[in-house]
Motif scaffolding. Structure first.
Motif, PDB file in Angstrom:
ATOM      1  N   LEU A  23      -0.363   4.950  -4.828  1.00  0.00           N
ATOM      2  CA  LEU A  23      -0.131   3.526  -5.073  1.00  0.00           C
ATOM      3  C   LEU A  23      -1.195   2.684  -4.373  1.00  0.00           C
ATOM      4  N   LEU A  24      -1.482   3.043  -3.132  1.00  0.00           N
ATOM      5  CA  LEU A  24      -2.488   2.316  -2.365  1.00  0.00           C
ATOM      6  C   LEU A  24      -3.840   2.375  -3.067  1.00  0.00           C
ATOM      7  N   GLU A  25      -4.231   3.575  -3.464  1.00  0.00           N
ATOM      8  CA  GLU A  25      -5.541   3.733  -4.082  1.00  0.00           C
ATOM      9  C   GLU A  25      -5.646   2.942  -5.370  1.00  0.00           C
ATOM     10  N   GLU A  26      -4.552   2.905  -6.094  1.00  0.00           N
ATOM     11  CA  GLU A  26      -4.624   2.277  -7.410  1.00  0.00           C
ATOM     12  C   GLU A  26      -4.482   0.766  -7.358  1.00  0.00           C
ATOM     13  N   GLY A  27      -3.645   0.280  -6.456  1.00  0.00           N
ATOM     14  CA  GLY A  27      -3.383  -1.156  -6.511  1.00  0.00           C
ATOM     15  C   GLY A  27      -3.553  -1.888  -5.191  1.00  0.00           C
ATOM     16  N   GLY A  28      -4.061  -1.176  -4.170  1.00  0.00           N
ATOM     17  CA  GLY A  28      -4.226  -1.848  -2.891  1.00  0.00           C
ATOM     18  C   GLY A  28      -2.903  -1.997  -2.159  1.00  0.00           C
ATOM     19  N   PRO A  29      -2.974  -2.504  -0.935  1.00  0.00           N
ATOM     20  CA  PRO A  29      -1.784  -2.655  -0.093  1.00  0.00           C
ATOM     21  C   PRO A  29      -0.651  -3.390  -0.799  1.00  0.00           C
ATOM     22  N   ALA A  30      -0.993  -4.337  -1.643  1.00  0.00           N
ATOM     23  CA  ALA A  30       0.056  -5.116  -2.303  1.00  0.00           C
ATOM     24  C   ALA A  30       0.903  -4.257  -3.232  1.00  0.00           C
ATOM     25  N   ALA A  31       0.345  -3.149  -3.688  1.00  0.00           N
ATOM     26  CA  ALA A  31       1.075  -2.314  -4.653  1.00  0.00           C
ATOM     27  C   ALA A  31       2.052  -1.370  -3.965  1.00  0.00           C
ATOM     28  N   LEU A  32       1.918  -1.258  -2.660  1.00  0.00           N
ATOM     29  CA  LEU A  32       2.795  -0.336  -1.930  1.00  0.00           C
ATOM     30  C   LEU A  32       4.099  -1.031  -1.574  1.00  0.00           C
ATOM     31  N   ALA A  34       8.479  -0.996  -1.676  1.00  0.00           N
ATOM     32  CA  ALA A  34       9.569  -0.029  -1.570  1.00  0.00           C
ATOM     33  C   ALA A  34      10.087   0.352  -2.960  1.00  0.00           C
ATOM     34  N   ARG A  35      10.206  -0.616  -3.826  1.00  0.00           N
ATOM     35  CA  ARG A  35      10.757  -0.326  -5.150  1.00  0.00           C
ATOM     36  C   ARG A  35       9.809   0.510  -5.992  1.00  0.00           C
ATOM     37  N   ALA A  36       8.528   0.161  -5.953  1.00  0.00           N
ATOM     38  CA  ALA A  36       7.543   0.927  -6.725  1.00  0.00           C
ATOM     39  C   ALA A  36       7.471   2.354  -6.209  1.00  0.00           C
ATOM     40  N   LEU A  37       7.531   2.483  -4.906  1.00  0.00           N
ATOM     41  CA  LEU A  37       7.458   3.810  -4.303  1.00  0.00           C
ATOM     42  C   LEU A  37       8.684   4.632  -4.708  1.00  0.00           C
ATOM     43  N   ALA A  38       9.839   3.999  -4.680  1.00  0.00           N
ATOM     44  CA  ALA A  38      11.068   4.686  -5.071  1.00  0.00           C
ATOM     45  C   ALA A  38      10.969   5.167  -6.521  1.00  0.00           C
ATOM     46  N   LYS A  39      10.519   4.307  -7.391  1.00  0.00           N
ATOM     47  CA  LYS A  39      10.403   4.673  -8.791  1.00  0.00           C
ATOM     48  C   LYS A  39       9.404   5.812  -8.971  1.00  0.00           C
ATOM     49  N   ALA A  40       8.322   5.774  -8.202  1.00  0.00           N
ATOM     50  CA  ALA A  40       7.279   6.789  -8.349  1.00  0.00           C
ATOM     51  C   ALA A  40       7.784   8.190  -8.019  1.00  0.00           C
ATOM     52  N   VAL A  41       8.709   8.278  -7.092  1.00  0.00           N
ATOM     53  CA  VAL A  41       9.229   9.604  -6.746  1.00  0.00           C
ATOM     54  C   VAL A  41      10.619   9.826  -7.349  1.00  0.00           C
ATOM     55  N   THR A  43      13.466   7.986  -7.134  1.00  0.00           N
ATOM     56  CA  THR A  43      14.660   7.763  -6.318  1.00  0.00           C
ATOM     57  C   THR A  43      14.841   6.261  -6.134  1.00  0.00           C
ATOM     58  N   THR A  44      15.533   5.875  -5.104  1.00  0.00           N
ATOM     59  CA  THR A  44      15.859   4.466  -4.922  1.00  0.00           C
ATOM     60  C   THR A  44      15.384   3.981  -3.549  1.00  0.00           C
ATOM     61  N   PRO A  45      15.225   2.680  -3.405  1.00  0.00           N
ATOM     62  CA  PRO A  45      14.747   2.127  -2.124  1.00  0.00           C
ATOM     63  C   PRO A  45      15.565   2.621  -0.941  1.00  0.00           C
ATOM     64  N   GLY A  46      16.866   2.636  -1.099  1.00  0.00           N
ATOM     65  CA  GLY A  46      17.734   3.043  -0.010  1.00  0.00           C
ATOM     66  C   GLY A  46      17.377   4.409   0.538  1.00  0.00           C
ATOM     67  N   THR A  47      17.075   5.321  -0.366  1.00  0.00           N
ATOM     68  CA  THR A  47      16.753   6.686   0.056  1.00  0.00           C
ATOM     69  C   THR A  47      15.490   6.723   0.899  1.00  0.00           C
ATOM     70  N   ILE A  48      14.526   5.891   0.535  1.00  0.00           N
ATOM     71  CA  ILE A  48      13.299   5.852   1.325  1.00  0.00           C
ATOM     72  C   ILE A  48      13.603   5.418   2.753  1.00  0.00           C
ATOM     73  N   TYR A  49      14.503   4.464   2.878  1.00  0.00           N
ATOM     74  CA  TYR A  49      14.868   4.006   4.224  1.00  0.00           C
ATOM     75  C   TYR A  49      15.719   5.024   4.949  1.00  0.00           C
ATOM     76  N   ASN A  50      16.150   6.025   4.199  1.00  0.00           N
ATOM     77  CA  ASN A  50      16.854   7.118   4.849  1.00  0.00           C
ATOM     78  C   ASN A  50      15.876   8.043   5.562  1.00  0.00           C
TER      79      ASN A  50
END
Lengths: 196, 196
Positions: A23-32, A34-41, A43-50
């Motif tokens: 995500l960072l490489e493709e869209g810079g810091p702004a693209a990173l 929680a929701r985008a990251l969750a979708k990419a793997v 799962t959901t935002p909550g799980t990442i915070y787990n």
DNA sequence: TACGTTTTTGAACGTTGTTCACTACCATTG
DNA sequence: CAATGGTAGTGAACAACGTTCAAAAACGTA
């Protein structure tokens, strides 16, 4: 509520870190986000915070890998005389950064404020500077090679920091490689004259 | 709906810029929000967007003043021999930055991405580097003093960039002033040897 | 099979920058 | 002086952000 899956935590952690890097490489810091990251793997935002205390911790992990790669690249270089080694270090560092400019920004930029760094973070940087100090020590056993290494790093950092955010052109039209090499040359010159 | 006042646009513009600077100094970039800024000058977010195209434009104006102050400070310095002048420039630059570290961050950091700079922005930087080139030209008339000035600036920038975000300690325990002066010394040494 | 624990979920909260229909005001005109 | 038109301030609304947490689902065990 959708069916919760159960994850292998180690797998998921590394998947998240890799996705974050992408995500960072493709869209810079702004693209990173929680929701985008969750979708990419998948799962959901909550799980990442787990698995991570916050998004900053994810960024830290990405940076840890970046540092490790850099160290590996340095150690893989063939042995050389101190002078050539320092020039190779500067070149390698600039190359490495240019190839990862967006990831790089996360290393020193950020919201920060008063957030502190994990211990491994500072010691990774320490080890990188020691790798600069080694060839300097061969040339200049008397004074503290470490201090000179720090100064050399900072000179190159000035170049790299601006190149990484695509703003080197605000200052100069010279290219990052020759700027970095010039910094090395000035340091070598200094050492040479100083021991005369 | 509350009673709309009518503002003097010039007054309001400068009030906004001054308030923005204060917010930056007190709370860092995170504190410079449209709503906080509106409240600080007793108006509403919408009105700010009436006078500035976006929050980035406000930041640019703050930076313009910062640059201008820096240039004034430089020009106010008493004349000196090239060597002393360069050292004074480095010292002054570091002092100036340390006193405004938070404002400074806005100069090179930010969301950026693909946003471009106004013309006056780049030419202000240009003029600053010319002020470094002047004393160098006295020492080294042959080669391009401008190129050397750019290189010296970048070396000092490496120090200042990290000090501004309070992360110089990741790299060294040396203080910013002596680091900047060392960079100048190396450049002076380089020029000296080169003309031998 | 039933229970207790652990983990995932996603709605919700308080932010953010930014937009825009609305409306209060001012200035000009009839 | 009244009416009208244009300008400009307003603040609610939108989408997106990080982060939290009650609820629900799956797992491990008895």
């Amino acid at each position: 509520m959708a069916r919760p899956r159960h994850y292998d935590h180690d797998e998921l952690r590394t998947a998240i870190i890799e996705a974050a890097r992408k995500l960072l490489e493709e869209g810079g810091p702004a693209a990173l986000t929680a929701r985008a990251l969750a979708k990419a793997v998948g799962t959901t935002p909550g799980t990442i915070y787990n698995l991570f205390s916050n998004m900053n911790a994810v960024l830290h992990e990405v940076n840890r890998r970046t540092f490790t790669e850099l160290a590996q690249m340095i150690d893989a270089a063939p042995p050389a005389a101190p002078r050539d080694r320092l020039l190779a270090l500067a070149d390698g560092y600039v190359d490495f950064m240019l190839a990862r400019r967006v990831v790089w920004r996360g290393l020193f930029e950020g919201p920060h404020q008063t957030d502190t760094f994990p211990g491994w973070y500072t010691s990774l940087i320490d080890e990188l500077i020691d790798r600069i100090a080694a060839p300097i020590a061969q040339l200049q056993p008397r004074a503290s090679a470490r201090l000179l290494a720090e100064e050399l790093f900072l000179s190159v950092h000035g170049v790299v920091a601006l190149a990484a955010i695509e703003r080197l052109d605000l200052v100069t039209t010279q290219d990052p490689h020759s700027l970095a090499r010039s910094a090395v040359e000035r340091m070598l010159n200094w050492i040479e004259v100083d021991r005369r």
